[in-house]
Write an enzyme that holds these catalytic residues in place. Structure first.
Site, PDB file in Angstrom:
ATOM      1  N   HIS A  37      38.719  43.243  47.150  1.00  0.00           N
ATOM      2  CA  HIS A  37      38.775  42.369  45.980  1.00  0.00           C
ATOM      3  C   HIS A  37      38.059  41.061  46.291  1.00  0.00           C
ATOM      4  CE1 HIS A  37      42.482  44.243  43.761  1.00  0.00           C
ATOM      5  NE2 HIS A  37      41.570  45.135  44.099  1.00  0.00           N
ATOM      6  N   GLU A  75      38.655  37.934  45.559  1.00  0.00           N
ATOM      7  CA  GLU A  75      39.443  36.792  46.008  1.00  0.00           C
ATOM      8  C   GLU A  75      39.839  36.945  47.478  1.00  0.00           C
ATOM      9  OE1 GLU A  75      39.997  38.874  43.424  1.00  0.00           O
ATOM     10  OE2 GLU A  75      41.277  37.904  41.926  1.00  0.00           O
ATOM     11  N   CYS A 135      44.906  39.697  40.925  1.00  0.00           N
ATOM     12  CA  CYS A 135      45.863  40.797  40.757  1.00  0.00           C
ATOM     13  C   CYS A 135      47.253  40.380  41.210  1.00  0.00           C
ATOM     14  CB  CYS A 135      45.390  42.049  41.500  1.00  0.00           C
ATOM     15  SG  CYS A 135      45.249  41.902  43.289  1.00  0.00           S
ATOM     16  N   CYS A 171      46.135  39.725  45.573  1.00  0.00           N
ATOM     17  CA  CYS A 171      45.358  38.485  45.643  1.00  0.00           C
ATOM     18  C   CYS A 171      46.217  37.285  45.265  1.00  0.00           C
ATOM     19  CB  CYS A 171      44.122  38.590  44.752  1.00  0.00           C
ATOM     20  SG  CYS A 171      42.907  39.765  45.397  1.00  0.00           S
TER      21      CYS A 171
HETATM   22 ZN   LIG Z   1      43.089  41.415  43.895  1.00  0.00          ZN
END
Ligand SMILES: [Zn+2]
Length: 148
Positions: free
Chosen positions: A52, A54, A80, A90
């Site tokens: 991801h 982030e 998320c 995240c």
């Molecule tokens: Zn995430």
């Protein structure tokens, strides 16, 4: 110093570097300190299918890094709050890093997991700013995932 809108537009531009996926969003993220300096950036899937944006940006800062006052994380998509592929979301990583402010454009649609990141961040005392006026650009990057 750049405005929130300009930084968020930079994050959306970064999201376009993500390798295409049929099962995950393409996201871009920036970590910016109180003086307006970009500390780190990331996008989806630079190394593997489950990365991801982030977590990539935060990971670039190192495991022991802790945000100074006034640090903001910009993400094209709501961070998320639920995740099947990794033990920490995240949102949890952002809270753990001590980031006090998050700005995002598009609230995650519930295609893959429930999008509860903004609520989790707010509950942890993080200031959350949504800029839905920029969401169209994020939807455009992810148009193959979203029915209109
Ligand atoms: Zn995430």
């Amino acid at each position: 110093m750049s405005t929130d809108r300009e930084r968020l537009e930079e994050a959306i531009a970064l999201s376009r570097r993500s390798p295409p996926s049929d099962s995950a969003f393409s996201v871009g993220a920036l970590v910016v300190d109180a003086q307006g300096s970009v500390l780190a950036s990331g996008w989806s899937r630079p190394h593997g299918q489950r990365d991801h944006a982030e977590e990539i940006a935060l990971g670039a800062l190192g495991a022991g890094w802790h945000a100074g006052p006034g640090t903001t994380l910009y993400s094209s998509l709501e961070p998320c709050g639920a995740r099947s592929s990794r033990p920490r979301t995240c949102s949890a990583l952002i809270v753990a890093a001590g980031i006090g402010r998050v700005v995002f454009a598009w609230r995650e649609p519930s295609i893959f997991v429930e999008g509860r990141g903004a609520e989790l961040l707010r509950a942890a005392g993080v200031e959350v700013v949504e800029m839905p006026e920029l969401a169209a650009g994020v939807r455009e990057v992810n148009r193959h995932l979203v029915r209109r």
